[in-house]
Write a protein that holds these residues in place. Structure first.
Motif, PDB file in Angstrom:
ATOM      1  N   PRO A  31       4.614  -2.325  -0.970  1.00  0.00           N
ATOM      2  CA  PRO A  31       5.300  -1.330  -1.797  1.00  0.00           C
ATOM      3  C   PRO A  31       6.185  -0.419  -0.961  1.00  0.00           C
ATOM      4  N   GLU A  32       7.299  -0.005  -1.535  1.00  0.00           N
ATOM      5  CA  GLU A  32       8.204   0.908  -0.835  1.00  0.00           C
ATOM      6  C   GLU A  32       7.595   2.303  -0.717  1.00  0.00           C
ATOM      7  N   GLY A  33       6.963   2.747  -1.795  1.00  0.00           N
ATOM      8  CA  GLY A  33       6.401   4.086  -1.772  1.00  0.00           C
ATOM      9  C   GLY A  33       7.464   5.157  -1.839  1.00  0.00           C
ATOM     10  N   LEU A  34       7.078   6.378  -1.535  1.00  0.00           N
ATOM     11  CA  LEU A  34       7.981   7.521  -1.598  1.00  0.00           C
ATOM     12  C   LEU A  34       8.725   7.697  -0.275  1.00  0.00           C
ATOM     13  N   PRO A  35       9.900   8.312  -0.310  1.00  0.00           N
ATOM     14  CA  PRO A  35      10.589   8.624   0.949  1.00  0.00           C
ATOM     15  C   PRO A  35       9.687   9.444   1.862  1.00  0.00           C
ATOM     16  N   LEU A  36       9.679   9.096   3.112  1.00  0.00           N
ATOM     17  CA  LEU A  36       8.905   9.747   4.167  1.00  0.00           C
ATOM     18  C   LEU A  36       7.399   9.538   4.000  1.00  0.00           C
ATOM     19  N   LEU A  37       6.851   9.779   2.825  1.00  0.00           N
ATOM     20  CA  LEU A  37       5.410   9.685   2.627  1.00  0.00           C
ATOM     21  C   LEU A  37       4.911   8.265   2.452  1.00  0.00           C
ATOM     22  N   GLY A  38       5.751   7.363   1.969  1.00  0.00           N
ATOM     23  CA  GLY A  38       5.299   6.016   1.701  1.00  0.00           C
ATOM     24  C   GLY A  38       4.240   6.009   0.600  1.00  0.00           C
ATOM     25  N   SER A  39       3.082   5.408   0.883  1.00  0.00           N
ATOM     26  CA  SER A  39       1.997   5.303  -0.112  1.00  0.00           C
ATOM     27  C   SER A  39       0.916   6.360   0.098  1.00  0.00           C
ATOM     28  N   MET A  40       1.253   7.441   0.795  1.00  0.00           N
ATOM     29  CA  MET A  40       0.265   8.474   1.098  1.00  0.00           C
ATOM     30  C   MET A  40      -0.348   9.054  -0.170  1.00  0.00           C
ATOM     31  N   VAL A  41       0.464   9.305  -1.193  1.00  0.00           N
ATOM     32  CA  VAL A  41      -0.058   9.878  -2.431  1.00  0.00           C
ATOM     33  C   VAL A  41      -0.979   8.885  -3.125  1.00  0.00           C
ATOM     34  N   ASP A  42      -0.600   7.605  -3.144  1.00  0.00           N
ATOM     35  CA  ASP A  42      -1.412   6.581  -3.805  1.00  0.00           C
ATOM     36  C   ASP A  42      -2.790   6.454  -3.160  1.00  0.00           C
ATOM     37  N   VAL A  43      -2.843   6.452  -1.831  1.00  0.00           N
ATOM     38  CA  VAL A  43      -4.128   6.250  -1.161  1.00  0.00           C
ATOM     39  C   VAL A  43      -5.039   7.451  -1.342  1.00  0.00           C
ATOM     40  N   ARG A  44      -4.451   8.624  -1.519  1.00  0.00           N
ATOM     41  CA  ARG A  44      -5.278   9.819  -1.701  1.00  0.00           C
ATOM     42  C   ARG A  44      -5.763   9.967  -3.136  1.00  0.00           C
ATOM     43  N   THR A  45      -4.982   9.467  -4.092  1.00  0.00           N
ATOM     44  CA  THR A  45      -5.366   9.650  -5.490  1.00  0.00           C
ATOM     45  C   THR A  45      -6.220   8.504  -6.018  1.00  0.00           C
ATOM     46  N   ASP A  46      -5.932   7.260  -5.629  1.00  0.00           N
ATOM     47  CA  ASP A  46      -6.721   6.118  -6.116  1.00  0.00           C
ATOM     48  C   ASP A  46      -6.527   4.944  -5.168  1.00  0.00           C
ATOM     49  N   ALA A  47      -7.255   4.980  -4.050  1.00  0.00           N
ATOM     50  CA  ALA A  47      -7.089   3.951  -3.022  1.00  0.00           C
ATOM     51  C   ALA A  47      -7.512   2.576  -3.528  1.00  0.00           C
ATOM     52  N   LEU A  48      -8.551   2.517  -4.359  1.00  0.00           N
ATOM     53  CA  LEU A  48      -9.031   1.226  -4.852  1.00  0.00           C
ATOM     54  C   LEU A  48      -7.946   0.527  -5.663  1.00  0.00           C
ATOM     55  N   SER A  49      -7.324   1.258  -6.578  1.00  0.00           N
ATOM     56  CA  SER A  49      -6.250   0.668  -7.388  1.00  0.00           C
ATOM     57  C   SER A  49      -5.053   0.306  -6.519  1.00  0.00           C
ATOM     58  N   PRO A  68       4.411   8.152   9.177  1.00  0.00           N
ATOM     59  CA  PRO A  68       4.910   7.360  10.298  1.00  0.00           C
ATOM     60  C   PRO A  68       4.052   6.134  10.622  1.00  0.00           C
ATOM     61  N   PHE A  69       2.911   5.968   9.942  1.00  0.00           N
ATOM     62  CA  PHE A  69       1.995   4.894  10.283  1.00  0.00           C
ATOM     63  C   PHE A  69       2.152   3.720   9.330  1.00  0.00           C
ATOM     64  N   ASP A  70       1.933   2.529   9.867  1.00  0.00           N
ATOM     65  CA  ASP A  70       1.887   1.320   9.049  1.00  0.00           C
ATOM     66  C   ASP A  70       0.449   0.838   8.949  1.00  0.00           C
ATOM     67  N   MET A  71       0.076   0.381   7.765  1.00  0.00           N
ATOM     68  CA  MET A  71      -1.213  -0.255   7.562  1.00  0.00           C
ATOM     69  C   MET A  71      -0.977  -1.597   6.898  1.00  0.00           C
ATOM     70  N   VAL A  72      -1.664  -2.630   7.373  1.00  0.00           N
ATOM     71  CA  VAL A  72      -1.571  -3.965   6.788  1.00  0.00           C
ATOM     72  C   VAL A  72      -2.943  -4.336   6.246  1.00  0.00           C
ATOM     73  N   ALA A  73      -3.024  -4.567   4.931  1.00  0.00           N
ATOM     74  CA  ALA A  73      -4.265  -5.008   4.302  1.00  0.00           C
ATOM     75  C   ALA A  73      -4.289  -6.531   4.285  1.00  0.00           C
TER      76      ALA A  73
END
Length: 477
Positions: A31-49, A68-73
Motif C-alpha cells: 500500500p502507498e499509505g499517507l505522505p510521509l507517514l505511510g501506513s503508520m496510522v493503519d498499524v496503530r488503529t487496526d494492525a490485524l486488518s 522512514p522505515f520499511d517493513m516487509v510482511a
C-alpha cells in the motif's frame, strides 16, 4: 568538538539513506499509505486488518512504509523458514522490542548473538519434559482452588441469573499464581501486596510501547505514564531481587525453575548466571509465562462457548479420562481432543500474533530485494488464516490437528510459539498448563458469553480482549 548524533537520529538517517538507495531494487508491492507517514496510522488503529488486507490485495510478500522505515510482511512457508531457521543469524529482533527490554532487560526474549546462545544453553535443561511434569501438581491445585471459588460464588448468588465473572482477569490471576509457584515456590501476591497491580502496570506499558511505534516520549522524560511505569518496575524488581537474594543466602534447592536456573552452568562447570542475568530471565518468564497462557485460555473458552457441540465432546473426553477426580500429569497424553481444541484456538487467536526481525544483510525473498535494515514481519494471525493452507480458515475445527492432517501441512504455516532456534523455550510448559487448566475448570463448569459485550481485539505484545471477557458461570453439578 561536535556531539555525535544520538542512536535514534543515526537510525533515522540510515533509514532515509536506505530509502534513497532502494529505487534500483525490485521491492515487494504494498500500500502507498499517507505522505510521509505511510501506513503508520493503519498499524496503530487496526494492525490485524492492515496485515490481512495487505496479503489479500498484494500477495504473500507485502511492503509497508512506516515513516522512514520499511517493513516487509512474509507469508510463504519457505520464506518464513529462511528467516527463522536457515538464515536466523542474519536477523536480529526488530527495534520495536526495545520497549519490552525496559521490562525484561536482556532476557531470552530480547538478547542477541553469543549472549543469547549462552543463556539459551544454560536454561534449556530446566525446561526438559521430565522436569516440567513435576510442576503439573501446582497447575491442577491452583485451578482446583479457582473452581472452588466459583462454586462458592454460585452458591452465594441469589439472583435469578447466573453469576458473571471477567474470565480474562480470572485467568490472568490464575496463571500469575501458577508461574509464581513453579518459578519461585512461593505465592507472589504474599511477597508484596502491590506485586499484582505493579505487574499489570508494567505489562500495560509494554503493550502501549508496542502499539505506539516511535511516537512516544523516551523513558527518561518524566511524563505521568513513565513515572507510573518506573514506580511499578521498582516494585517488580524489589520482589524478584529479594527472592533471588534470599535463595542465594539459604542455598536451598527447592526444585523450582529458579533453583534450576541458579544451578545451571556451562560445559566447563564454571560459568553461572549473575544476579542481574537471573533477574532478566525471571522477569521474562513471569511476564511471558503467565500472559500468553492466559490469553490462549481466554480465547479457548470463548470459542467453546460459541461451539457447544465441540464443548460437549471435550467434556466427554475429560470425564472418560478423569472420571470425577481432578486431572493429573498422567492424563496429559490421553486428553488428546482437549489438546487439539487448544491448538485450534491458538490458530485463530495466537497470543503471540506478530514476530518481527530486522535484516542485518541484503537478501532476497520471493524474488524481491530485502535490503539490510528492513523490518521483516511474520504474522501468525494472518498466516493461520491463509486459505492456501487452511480450508474454511475462519471456522473452528480442532480436527485440523489430527496427526495425519498436521503431517500433510507445511511446517511453517502454524507458529503460535515462533519457530527455529528462537522458538519459545516454554512451549511445553504452556501446553501442559493450558490443557490441565482447561480440563480442571471444564470438568466442573460451563461458561457462557454474556451477550452484547464488546469483544474487540487489542493487538499489542499479545493478542488480548480489549475490554475483558464477561462470562456466565454454570456449575455442572
Amino acid at each position: 568538538m561536535k556531539d555525535s548524533p544520538s542512536p535514534a537520529f543515526a537510525q533515522l538517517a540510515n533509514a532515509f539513506t536506505r530509502r534513497r538507495s532502494n529505487h534500483d531494487r525490485k521491492l515487494p508491492p504494498g500500500p502507498e499509505g499517507l505522505p510521509l507517514l505511510g501506513s503508520m496510522v493503519d498499524v496503530r488503529t487496526d494492525a490485524l486488518s492492515m496485515f490481512e488486507r495487505g496479503r489479500r490485495e498484494h500477495g504473500d510478500t507485502v511492503r509497508y512504509r512506516f515513516g522512514p522505515f520499511d517493513m516487509v510482511a512474509i507469508h510463504r512457508p519457505q520464506d518464513i523458514r529462511t528467516v527463522l531457521l536457515e538464515r536466523a543469524d542474519d536477523f536480529h529482533k526488530s527495534p520495536t522490542y526495545q520497549g519490552l527490554e525496559l521490562v525484561v532487560g536482556k532476557g531470552l526474549l530480547t538478547s542477541e548473538d553469543q549472549f543469547w546462545r549462552r543463556q539459551r544453553k544454560l536454561m534449556t535443561p530446566a525446561f526438559h519434559h521430565k522436569r516440567l511434569l513435576g510442576f503439573c501438581d501446582h497447575m491442577v491445585r491452583c485451578s482446583t482452588e479457582l473452581a472452588d471459588e466459583w462454586d462458592e460464588l454460585v452458591a452465594n448468588h441469589r439472583g435469578a441469573q447466573l453469576p458473571i465473572v471477567d474470565l480474562h482477569t480470572q485467568l490472568l490471576s490464575l496463571t500469575f499464581r501458577i508461574v509464581g509457584l513453579t518459578l519461585f515456590s512461593t505465592e507472589l501476591s504474599d511477597k508484596a501486596g502491590d506485586m499484582g497491580p505493579a505487574l499489570a502496570t508494567v505489562l500495560e506499558h509494554a503493550n502501549h510501547l508496542a502499539v505506539s511505534m516511535l511516537l512516544v516520549p523516551p523513558p527518561w522524560v518524566p511524563t505521568p505514564r513513565n513515572l507510573r511505569f518506573k514506580a511499578a518496575m521498582q516494585v517488580v524488581d524489589d520482589v524478584v531481587q529479594g527472592i533471588i537474594t534470599e535463595r542465594r543466602n539459604s542455598r536451598e534447592d527447592t526444585g523450582d525453575l529458579l533453583s534450576m536456573l541458579m544451578a545451571a552452568t556451562d560445559e566447563t562447570g564454571q560459568i553461572r548466571m549473575s544476579d542481574r542475568e537471573l533477574r532478566d530471565e525471571v522477569a521474562t518468564l513471569v511476564l511471558a509465562g503467565h500472559e500468553t497462557t492466559a490469553q490462549a485460555l481466554t480465547w479457548t473458552f470463548m470459542l467453546l462457548s460459541r461451539h457447544p457441540v465441540i464443548e460437549r465432546r471435550v467434556v466427554a473426553e475429560i470425564r472418560a479420562v478423569c472420571g470425577d477426580r481432578p486431572p493429573s500429569m498422567e492424563d496429559l497424553a490421553a486428553l488428546d481432543y482437549t489438546g487439539r481444541v487448544i491448538d485450534e484456538a491458538m490458530r485463530l487467536y495466537p497470543p503471540a500474533w506478530l514476530i518481527e526481525r530486522q535484516a542485518l544483510v541484503d537478501l532476497e525473498l520471493d524474488g524481491y530485494s530485502i535490503p539490510a535494515g528492513t523490518l521483516v514481519a511474520i504474522s501468525p494471525w494472518t498466516i493461520h488464516r491463509h486459505p492456501a493452507h487452511w480450508p474454511n480458515p475462519e471456522g473452528f475445527d480442532p480436527d485440523r490437528f489430527l496427526p495425519e492432517t498436521v503431517a500433510a501441512r507445511p511446517r511453517y504455516t502454524y507458529l503460535p510459539f515462533g519457530g527455529g532456534p528462537r522458538q519459545c523455550i516454554g512451549v511445553n510448559f504452556a501446553l501442559y498448563e493450558a490443557k490441565l487448566v482447561l480440563a480442571t475448570l471444564l470438568q466442573r463448569f460451563s461458561v457462557e458469553l454474556v451477550s452484547g459485550q464488546d469483544l474487540s481485539l487489542e493487538a499489542a505484545v499479545t493478542l488480548r480482549p480489549a475490554h475483558g471477557m464477561k462470562m456466565w458461570l454454570r456449575s455442572r453439578a
